[in-house]
Design an enzyme around this catalytic site. Structure first.
Site, PDB file in Angstrom:
ATOM      1  CG  ASP A  37      13.748  -0.490-105.009  1.00  0.00           C
ATOM      2  OD1 ASP A  37      13.993  -1.277-104.077  1.00  0.00           O
ATOM      3  OD2 ASP A  37      12.592  -0.272-105.422  1.00  0.00           O
ATOM      4  CG  ASP A  53      19.165  -0.057 -96.964  1.00  0.00           C
ATOM      5  OD1 ASP A  53      18.102   0.557 -96.703  1.00  0.00           O
ATOM      6  OD2 ASP A  53      19.578  -1.000 -96.280  1.00  0.00           O
ATOM      7  CB  VAL A  54      16.057   4.835 -97.642  1.00  0.00           C
ATOM      8  CG1 VAL A  54      15.697   5.052 -99.099  1.00  0.00           C
ATOM      9  CG2 VAL A  54      15.110   3.853 -96.963  1.00  0.00           C
ATOM     10  CG  ASN A  80       7.509   5.148-103.362  1.00  0.00           C
ATOM     11  OD1 ASN A  80       6.312   5.140-103.089  1.00  0.00           O
ATOM     12  ND2 ASN A  80       8.149   4.056-103.791  1.00  0.00           N
ATOM     13  CE1 TYR A 145       3.149   2.096 -94.086  1.00  0.00           C
ATOM     14  CE2 TYR A 145       0.825   2.679 -93.890  1.00  0.00           C
ATOM     15  CZ  TYR A 145       1.993   2.612 -94.637  1.00  0.00           C
ATOM     16  OH  TYR A 145       1.997   3.089 -95.930  1.00  0.00           O
ATOM     17  CE  LYS A 149       4.266   5.558 -95.315  1.00  0.00           C
ATOM     18  NZ  LYS A 149       5.240   6.052 -96.320  1.00  0.00           N
ATOM     19  CB  THR A 180       1.285  -1.850-104.810  1.00  0.00           C
ATOM     20  OG1 THR A 180       1.158  -2.037-103.382  1.00  0.00           O
ATOM     21  CG2 THR A 180       0.839  -0.449-105.195  1.00  0.00           C
TER      22      THR A 180
END
Length: 249
Positions: A37, A53-54, A80, A145, A149, A180
């Protein structure tokens, strides 16, 4: 409990929300967990936090190597990490489209590529991608978004087809609106946050938001031996939102 004894899981975006709940579920089941993360918090014991960092392929390769060296391998990957976007096709510029797709879609690709050398050495390898109800249902003001997805949904099945012969299962979980910190930040932008939260809860047939722990339980199932015959599947955890059509009150 004990389903993950001796296994090592990596969770991207594991510092909070769904990712943190996944990390907790795996450790409760006996796994050692690498939390990747931008802010992994202060994990310890059977949890290793790695600032990653992805969007950075080299950083992901270093992070996977560190987890594997620390815990002796990698058996499970949970993709995730992701970011949100609000607006119609007119309301996000090209830079925002590139930014969100780079994290939410290409980030899954980079992370998986970095983990595969280790997953191939595991007899119980599993990948779980976090998709969304937005992948298959048209939601207002979620064009970018939803596109990201939807790509994760399709990518999951393509990955499953590519990797099934190697004994690596690939599935996804598609949550509805989850309670969340991420959703809390979105609600904070609304003119009336409390009213907007009630609206989000009401659109799910159960009448409430999904909890991060409920999503994590689905992820843990798909990663566990109990789901050994399951690959290329998307599991909805959305309070019935994707399939139920209830009469208006």
């Amino acid at each position: 409990m004990g389903d993950f004894d001796g296994l090592v899981a990596v969770v991207t975006g594991g510092g909070s929300g769904i990712g943190a709940a996944c990390a907790a579920a795996f450790t409760a089941g006996g796994a050692k967990v690498g939390v990747l993360d931008l802010d992994p918090g202060q994990p310890g014991g059977d949890t290793l936090g790695v600032v990653t960092d992805v969007a950075d392929r080299s950083a992901l390769e270093v992070a996977m190597a560190r987890v594997a060296e620390t815990f002796g391998g990698i058996d499970i990957l949970v993709n995730n990490a992701g970011i949100s976007a609000v607006g119609s096709v007119e309301e996000n510029d090209d830079a925002e489209w590139h930014r969100v797709l780079d994290v939410n879609v290409v980030g899954v690709v980079r992370t998986t590529a970095a983990a595969l050398p280790y997953l191939r050495r595991s007899a119980r390898a599993a990948i779980v991608n976090i998709s969304s109800i937005a992948a298959t249902a048209g939601l207002v003001q979620r064009a970018l978004y939803s596109a990201s997805k939807g790509a994760v949904h399709s990518l999951t099945r393509a990955m499953a087809a590519d990797l099934v012969s190697e004994g690596i299962r690939v599935n996804s979980v598609a949550p509805g609106t989850v309670d969340t910190p991420w959703v809390a930040r979105l609600l904070a932008r609304a003119a009336d946050a409390a009213a907007e939260k009630r609206r989000l809860a009401a659109r799910q047939p159960t009448g409430r938001l999904v909890s991060a722990e409920e999503v994590a339980a689905a992820v843990a199932y798909l990663a566990s031996p109990a789901a050994g015959a399951t690959t290329g599947t998307s599991l909805a955890v959305d309070g019935g939102m994707h399939g139920l059509r209830l009469p208006r009150a």
